[in-house]
Design a protein around this motif. Structure first.
Motif, PDB file in Angstrom:
ATOM      1  N   LYS A   1      -5.538  10.835 106.481  1.00 21.01           N
ATOM      2  CA  LYS A   1      -6.373   9.724 106.016  1.00 21.01           C
ATOM      3  C   LYS A   1      -6.941  10.055 104.647  1.00 21.01           C
ATOM      4  CE  LYS A   1     -10.530  11.279 108.474  1.00 21.01           C
ATOM      5  NZ  LYS A   1     -11.530  10.960 109.488  1.00 21.01           N
ATOM      6  N   ALA A   2      -7.313   9.009 103.933  1.00 24.77           N
ATOM      7  CA  ALA A   2      -7.851   9.179 102.586  1.00 24.77           C
ATOM      8  C   ALA A   2      -9.145   8.386 102.455  1.00 24.77           C
ATOM      9  CB  ALA A   2      -6.842   8.693 101.557  1.00 24.77           C
ATOM     10  N   THR A   3      -9.959   8.784 101.501  1.00 23.18           N
ATOM     11  CA  THR A   3     -11.172   8.031 101.161  1.00 23.18           C
ATOM     12  C   THR A   3     -11.127   7.744  99.673  1.00 23.18           C
ATOM     13  OG1 THR A   3     -12.480   9.112 102.885  1.00 23.18           O
ATOM     14  CG2 THR A   3     -13.694   8.073 101.094  1.00 23.18           C
ATOM     15  N   VAL A   4     -11.375   6.487  99.333  1.00 22.54           N
ATOM     16  CA  VAL A   4     -11.420   6.075  97.925  1.00 22.54           C
ATOM     17  C   VAL A   4     -12.863   5.775  97.555  1.00 22.54           C
ATOM     18  CG1 VAL A   4     -10.771   4.269  96.269  1.00 22.54           C
ATOM     19  CG2 VAL A   4      -9.084   5.139  97.928  1.00 22.54           C
ATOM     20  N   ARG A   5     -13.301   6.310  96.405  1.00 22.37           N
ATOM     21  CA  ARG A   5     -14.645   5.992  95.910  1.00 22.37           C
ATOM     22  C   ARG A   5     -14.562   5.722  94.411  1.00 22.37           C
ATOM     23  NH1 ARG A   5     -19.030  10.408  97.012  1.00 22.37           N
ATOM     24  NH2 ARG A   5     -18.407   9.961  99.150  1.00 22.37           N
ATOM     25  N   ILE A   6     -14.960   4.531  94.010  1.00 21.19           N
ATOM     26  CA  ILE A   6     -14.948   4.155  92.591  1.00 21.19           C
ATOM     27  C   ILE A   6     -16.394   3.981  92.140  1.00 21.19           C
ATOM     28  CG2 ILE A   6     -14.108   2.488  90.888  1.00 21.19           C
ATOM     29  CD1 ILE A   6     -11.901   1.732  92.922  1.00 21.19           C
ATOM     30  N   SER A   7     -16.791   4.721  91.109  1.00 19.15           N
ATOM     31  CA  SER A   7     -18.196   4.703  90.666  1.00 19.15           C
ATOM     32  C   SER A   7     -18.303   4.297  89.204  1.00 19.15           C
ATOM     33  CB  SER A   7     -18.823   6.093  90.810  1.00 19.15           C
ATOM     34  OG  SER A   7     -18.660   6.591  92.110  1.00 19.15           O
ATOM     35  N   TYR A   8     -19.332   3.492  88.931  1.00 19.71           N
ATOM     36  CA  TYR A   8     -19.675   3.121  87.559  1.00 19.71           C
ATOM     37  C   TYR A   8     -21.146   3.502  87.363  1.00 19.71           C
ATOM     38  CZ  TYR A   8     -15.614  -0.035  88.092  1.00 19.71           C
ATOM     39  OH  TYR A   8     -14.371  -0.568  88.330  1.00 19.71           O
ATOM     40  N   THR A   9     -21.436   4.305  86.350  1.00 17.39           N
ATOM     41  CA  THR A   9     -22.825   4.712  86.113  1.00 17.39           C
ATOM     42  C   THR A   9     -23.103   4.777  84.617  1.00 17.39           C
ATOM     43  OG1 THR A   9     -22.171   7.037  86.115  1.00 17.39           O
ATOM     44  CG2 THR A   9     -23.001   6.170  88.186  1.00 17.39           C
ATOM     45  N   GLY A  10     -24.385   4.677  84.266  1.00 18.95           N
ATOM     46  CA  GLY A  10     -24.742   4.814  82.860  1.00 18.95           C
ATOM     47  C   GLY A  10     -26.182   4.427  82.598  1.00 18.95           C
ATOM     48  N   GLU A  11     -26.552   4.465  81.346  1.00 19.05           N
ATOM     49  CA  GLU A  11     -27.908   4.110  80.938  1.00 19.05           C
ATOM     50  C   GLU A  11     -27.971   2.643  80.540  1.00 19.05           C
ATOM     51  OE1 GLU A  11     -30.154   6.889  78.459  1.00 19.05           O
ATOM     52  OE2 GLU A  11     -28.465   8.282  78.616  1.00 19.05           O
ATOM     53  N   THR A  12     -29.118   2.029  80.757  1.00 21.79           N
ATOM     54  CA  THR A  12     -29.333   0.644  80.348  1.00 21.79           C
ATOM     55  C   THR A  12     -30.832   0.376  80.280  1.00 21.79           C
ATOM     56  OG1 THR A  12     -28.695  -1.657  80.758  1.00 21.79           O
ATOM     57  CG2 THR A  12     -29.350  -0.369  82.683  1.00 21.79           C
ATOM     58  N   THR A  13     -31.196  -0.774  79.794  1.00 23.96           N
ATOM     59  CA  THR A  13     -32.593  -1.188  79.843  1.00 23.96           C
ATOM     60  C   THR A  13     -32.793  -1.945  81.157  1.00 23.96           C
ATOM     61  OG1 THR A  13     -32.676  -1.397  77.450  1.00 23.96           O
ATOM     62  CG2 THR A  13     -34.405  -2.517  78.687  1.00 23.96           C
ATOM     63  N   TYR A  14     -33.772  -1.524  81.947  1.00 20.38           N
ATOM     64  CA  TYR A  14     -33.971  -2.137  83.262  1.00 20.38           C
ATOM     65  C   TYR A  14     -34.321  -3.614  83.129  1.00 20.38           C
ATOM     66  CZ  TYR A  14     -35.795  -3.301  87.842  1.00 20.38           C
ATOM     67  OH  TYR A  14     -36.011  -3.919  89.038  1.00 20.38           O
ATOM     68  N   SER A  15     -33.714  -4.423  83.991  1.00 23.67           N
ATOM     69  CA  SER A  15     -34.010  -5.851  84.057  1.00 23.67           C
ATOM     70  C   SER A  15     -34.002  -6.274  85.523  1.00 23.67           C
ATOM     71  CB  SER A  15     -32.948  -6.638  83.274  1.00 23.67           C
ATOM     72  OG  SER A  15     -32.795  -7.946  83.794  1.00 23.67           O
ATOM     73  N   GLU A  16     -35.070  -6.918  85.942  1.00 26.15           N
ATOM     74  CA  GLU A  16     -35.163  -7.372  87.332  1.00 26.15           C
ATOM     75  C   GLU A  16     -34.051  -8.373  87.662  1.00 26.15           C
ATOM     76  OE1 GLU A  16     -38.571  -9.340  90.143  1.00 26.15           O
ATOM     77  OE2 GLU A  16     -39.231  -8.370  88.296  1.00 26.15           O
ATOM     78  N   LYS A  17     -33.764  -9.251  86.697  1.00 24.91           N
ATOM     79  CA  LYS A  17     -32.703 -10.250  86.890  1.00 24.91           C
ATOM     80  C   LYS A  17     -31.353  -9.581  87.083  1.00 24.91           C
ATOM     81  CE  LYS A  17     -33.594 -14.805  84.915  1.00 24.91           C
ATOM     82  NZ  LYS A  17     -33.226 -15.746  83.860  1.00 24.91           N
ATOM     83  N   GLU A  18     -31.072  -8.604  86.218  1.00 21.31           N
ATOM     84  CA  GLU A  18     -29.781  -7.921  86.319  1.00 21.31           C
ATOM     85  C   GLU A  18     -29.680  -7.090  87.595  1.00 21.31           C
ATOM     86  OE1 GLU A  18     -28.840  -5.653  82.823  1.00 21.31           O
ATOM     87  OE2 GLU A  18     -27.994  -7.404  81.813  1.00 21.31           O
ATOM     88  N   ASP A  19     -30.801  -6.544  88.030  1.00 22.82           N
ATOM     89  CA  ASP A  19     -30.815  -5.769  89.274  1.00 22.82           C
ATOM     90  C   ASP A  19     -30.384  -6.657  90.440  1.00 22.82           C
ATOM     91  OD1 ASP A  19     -31.230  -3.703  91.098  1.00 22.82           O
ATOM     92  OD2 ASP A  19     -33.356  -4.153  91.330  1.00 22.82           O
ATOM     93  N   LEU A  20     -30.955  -7.860  90.524  1.00 21.63           N
ATOM     94  CA  LEU A  20     -30.584  -8.797  91.593  1.00 21.63           C
ATOM     95  C   LEU A  20     -29.123  -9.212  91.455  1.00 21.63           C
ATOM     96  CD1 LEU A  20     -31.450 -10.471  94.049  1.00 21.63           C
ATOM     97  CD2 LEU A  20     -32.204 -12.269  92.477  1.00 21.63           C
ATOM     98  N   ALA A  21     -28.681  -9.458  90.222  1.00 23.13           N
ATOM     99  CA  ALA A  21     -27.285  -9.853  89.997  1.00 23.13           C
ATOM    100  C   ALA A  21     -26.320  -8.737  90.397  1.00 23.13           C
ATOM    101  CB  ALA A  21     -27.082 -10.233  88.534  1.00 23.13           C
TER     102      ALA A  21
END
Length: 439
Positions: A265-285
């Protein structure tokens, strides 16, 4: 009969204020500490609590941090008030309360719960952790031995090994980064004495602590217990805030294969990470994007391809200790199907980036969130999280009251925009495969 060995000189409540919107009362104490509580009738036998103060490990230099990090979690295992864990277990027979202290990255504090009947013991326990923490090297060595055995067992599991390898790949270039689970060699540099001293130092000043209680409490009970056990705690009037330790994930597009175990069996994990300016709207989106992509992946990878039992995607923005975003997609599959399913996954991400989410999927997300939100309004845990999260993210807790309005206002374009903005340049595709799959 008590966890208090020395005479207490109670302090005072110097100011009381109420927030009618949230239904909370805040007591400002004579030593600078604050107590915010919300009386509820959701559960007759439940009181939940959190407490926090900014500081934590991030104030330490890297060398000290590395020498005490592993040892710090074992410090409370020595017990309090001259009682070891066995004596405390006997003392607590017939009582229902729990207090767990911690030192974290940005904060130190407590979490726990009790029944209304045993609330005083919870307060006594907080007082004892501040002022009467035992020092016991044997207890530490015992805890260390248990932890080493537990982590060694954990590392024998392919999934844990995979998580560690991926985490090391993402963050290992940071000088301050500590690999988890720890290895045998990591324990050799731990220093119990230093960890104990750090623990004592972090809890030497109650003046910048905020305590949060939610549940079946009374005004009289909270005032009396707060004055006796919290307002009497030592105060140094330190003005500390959070500190960014500078740890960042690698940037760019990468693929990482890990080979461990013998199961096919295999496990796939795709991650996207980085810096940004926090936004409540974008957090919900971003949260919506996670739920919507989960729907699409289950349709495509499970129902059409039959390649997975289940799949999940989730994303969020964080405000502290620096503005950041994270988004992850994961699912188990067969080693032979992994590459094909990864390709299909990236196509689903691309579809949302190009066309936005389907209206039906966005509606499904909103309906699910509203159902959860309506239910949570009658739960002590939800309100405690509202209060403590607002404190640690330096925001107004009243923003929780705007959730329904913000959810209704969320548009398909906002979800499409965060997909375009964040699911692009910093991507790591990690795959766990059995050792037999090594070429």
């Amino acid at each position: 009969e008590s966890l208090i060995r020395n005479e207490i000189k109670p302090g005072k409540v110097v100011k009381t204020s109420k927030n009618d919107k949230l239904g909370t009362t805040t007591l400002e104490l004579s030593n600078g500490a604050k107590v915010t509580y919300k009386k509820t009738d959701f559960k007759n036998d439940e009181v939940l609590f959190d407490a926090a103060s900014f500081g934590g490990f991030n104030l330490l230099d890297t060398k000290t941090y590395k020498s005490i990090n592993l040892a710090t979690s074992a410090v409370p295992q020595a017990g309090i008030a001259g009682m070891d864990q066995n004596a405390l277990a006997k003392f607590n027979t017939g009582k229902l309360y729990r207090v767990s202290p911690y030192v974290g990255g940005m904060t130190e504090g407590f979490y726990g719960n009790s029944t209304p009947k045993d609330l005083e013991f919870l307060f006594q326990s907080i007082y004892a952790y501040f002022t009467d923490l035992n020092y016991d090297e044997k207890a530490y060595e015992s805890e260390k031995s248990k932890s080493k055995s537990f982590y060694a067992n954990m590392m024998s599991r392919p999934e844990s090994y995979f998580s560690k390898e991926v985490s090391d790949f993402m963050y290992g270039h940071n000088e301050r980064y500590l690999s988890f689970p720890p290895e045998e060699k990591d324990w050799e540099t731990t220093d119990y004495k230093k960890a104990y001293e750090l623990f004592k130092e972090r809890f030497a000043d109650a003046s910048d602590f905020e305590f949060f209680f939610v549940g079946n409490v009374t005004d009289e009970q909270m005032k009396t217990l707060s004055e006796k056990y919290l307002a009497s705690l030592p105060a140094l009037n330190r003005k500390e805030t959070f500190k960014d330790s500078g740890i960042r994930a690698i940037t760019g597009v990468h693929k990482k294969e890990v080979f461990k175990g013998n199961d096919d069996k295999a496990t796939v994990r795709i991650s996207y990470t980085g810096e940004t300016t926090y936004s409540e709207k974008e957090d919900l989106a971003m949260q919506a994007l996670g739920e919507i992509l989960t729907i699409k992946l289950i349709e495509e990878l499970r129902e059409k391809e039959g390649g997975v039992y289940g799949a999940g995607a989730r994303g969020s923005l964080n405000k502290l200790p620096y503005g950041s975003y994270s988004f992850s997609i994961s699912y188990p599959t067969n080693p032979a199907d992994a590459d094909k399913l990864i390709e299909l996954t990236l196509k689903e991400v691309e579809k949302i980036q190009q066309n936005g989410p389907e209206a039906a999927d966005l509606d499904k997300f909103k309906e699910g969130e509203m159902t959860d939100y309506t239910k949570s309004l009658k739960e002590n845990r939800y309100w405690l999280d509202v209060l403590s999260d607002a404190y640690t993210s330096q925001e107004n807790p009243e923003k929780a009251l705007d959730f329904e309005k913000n959810l209704k206002a969320l548009t398909a374009k906002e979800v499409q925009d965060v997909a375009k903005k964040y699911l692009t340049k910093n991507r790591i595709i990690a795959v766990l495969k059995p050792e037999t799959a090594k070429k």
